[in-house]
Design an enzyme around this catalytic site. Structure first.
Site, PDB file in Angstrom:
ATOM      1  NE  ARG A 120      -4.295  -1.338   0.155  1.00  0.00           N
ATOM      2  CZ  ARG A 120      -4.485  -2.356  -0.651  1.00  0.00           C
ATOM      3  NH1 ARG A 120      -3.517  -2.701  -1.502  1.00  0.00           N
ATOM      4  NH2 ARG A 120      -5.596  -3.056  -0.624  1.00  0.00           N
ATOM      5  CD  GLU A 132      -3.119   3.744  -5.676  1.00  0.00           C
ATOM      6  OE1 GLU A 132      -4.182   3.186  -6.021  1.00  0.00           O
ATOM      7  OE2 GLU A 132      -2.150   3.117  -5.246  1.00  0.00           O
ATOM      8  CG  HIS A 181      -3.205  -0.246  -7.055  1.00  0.00           C
ATOM      9  ND1 HIS A 181      -3.688   0.422  -5.952  1.00  0.00           N
ATOM     10  CD2 HIS A 181      -3.139  -1.553  -6.692  1.00  0.00           C
ATOM     11  CE1 HIS A 181      -3.908  -0.440  -4.953  1.00  0.00           C
ATOM     12  NE2 HIS A 181      -3.574  -1.646  -5.399  1.00  0.00           N
TER      13      HIS A 181
END
Length: 321
Positions: free
Chosen positions: A237, A266, A285
């Site tokens: 993360r 993000e 991601h």
């Protein structure tokens, strides 16, 4: 417990197109499971209000929708990370939560090694030269005999370590319970030994969950413990890394580089200095992406569904609550 239980297959945007694919994968494994499919927020809300809906398969279940779900007894998350769920609220309502741990293990581990090979073999230099149509020799190193530190030896971290062993690297692992060894880990460390692991690692792969204990796990002091050529690889993360401290360490050459699949914000803001650093690789991601993703999620769900209808919820695979 009933012989069957109605399940809602619900994806939030932008993943709506995979509702049918996931439902088909579940029915391929057990066609007797009654499924309701929701393609929008409003359809999800109506289905959750139905007293027959006991189970939800979803990427995320917002609090306002959970409040509408009076009959929900089990949520199957289509992600390994569940930090966006209100765990205490689920416990208070006696709702089970299982995740998709293990589904991402192989693709995420392979991506880590894609990053490592780019750094070790200096492939980024080759990409830049190719864009300029420039034929100029450059050299590269070898991963073999290097040292890989894996922070978080769960499903993903274990697979990273296995690939590290296959590359003939020395593998160091860090986990909450260091007494629990692993066949692919040469030496295991506990949480209070992080700096010792960092000091010995050429590459540091972050594969730990986000908790109060791992938030800002790597900050200025930790980067100072790493060798100057050391590279950080984050498929965990974004919040596990103190981003300003990382940017400073990269800009000052305190560490050799970073490969980041996850960010604190993000999408990564367009004005982030990380975009312009030549010793940084950024991916959006997607390290866990795989064409086998929904099939593997269906395997976990159907196995747990059989336990659910038998009243064996304490035996759920990947149980969080």
């Amino acid at each position: 417990m009933a012989e069957t239980a109605t399940t809602l297959v619900m994806h939030e945007a932008p993943h709506q197109g995979s509702v049918d694919e996931l439902a088909a994968a579940v029915h391929d494994r057990n066609p007797e499971i009654p499924l309701t499919k929701a393609y929008s927020y409003e359809e999800s809300k109506r289905a959750l209000q139905d007293e027959d809906t006991e189970i939800v398969i979803t990427r995320a279940l917002p609090d306002e929708l959970l409040a509408e779900a009076a009959s929900i007894r089990w949520i199957q998350a289509l992600s390994a990370g569940v930090d966006h769920y209100d765990i205490e609220r689920l416990r208070d309502r006696n709702i089970r939560l299982t995740n998709a741990s293990g589904v991402h293990a192989n693709p995420a581990a392979e991506q880590v090694f894609g990053y490592m090979l780019q750094f070790e073999r200096n492939l980024r230099q080759g990409f830049r030269q190719q864009a300029r149509r420039e034929w100029r020799h450059f050299g590269g190193g070898e991963l073999a005999e290097g040292t890989l530190g894996v922070v978080g030896v769960g499903e993903i971290g274990s697979r990273i370590a296995e690939l590290g062993s296959a590359f003939e690297m020395t593998t160091l692992g860090l986990r909450q319970s260091p007494d629990r060894g692993h066949d692919a880990i040469d030496e295991m460390f506990g949480p209070d030994e992080l700096h010792a692991l960092l000091a010995r690692s050429d590459y540091v792969a972050l594969a730990c969950p986000l908790t109060d204990g791992t938030r800002n796990l790597l900050s200025a002091r930790e980067f100072e413990s790493m060798p100057q050529h050391g590279v950080v690889l984050n498929v965990a993360r974004g919040e596990v890394i103190d981003e300003p401290a990382l940017i400073s360490a990269l800009q000052k050459g305190r560490i050799g580089g970073a490969a980041l699949d996850v960010q604190r914000r993000e999408p990564l803001p367009a004005d982030s200095p990380l975009w312009d650093l030549s010793n940084v690789i950024i991916t959006p991601h997607m390290a866990g992406s795989t064409p086998n993703y929904l099939d593997r999620c269906a395997d976990i769900f159907v196995s747990n569904y059989d336990r659910y209808v038998r009243g064996e919820t304490d035996e759920f695979e990947n149980q969080i609550v």
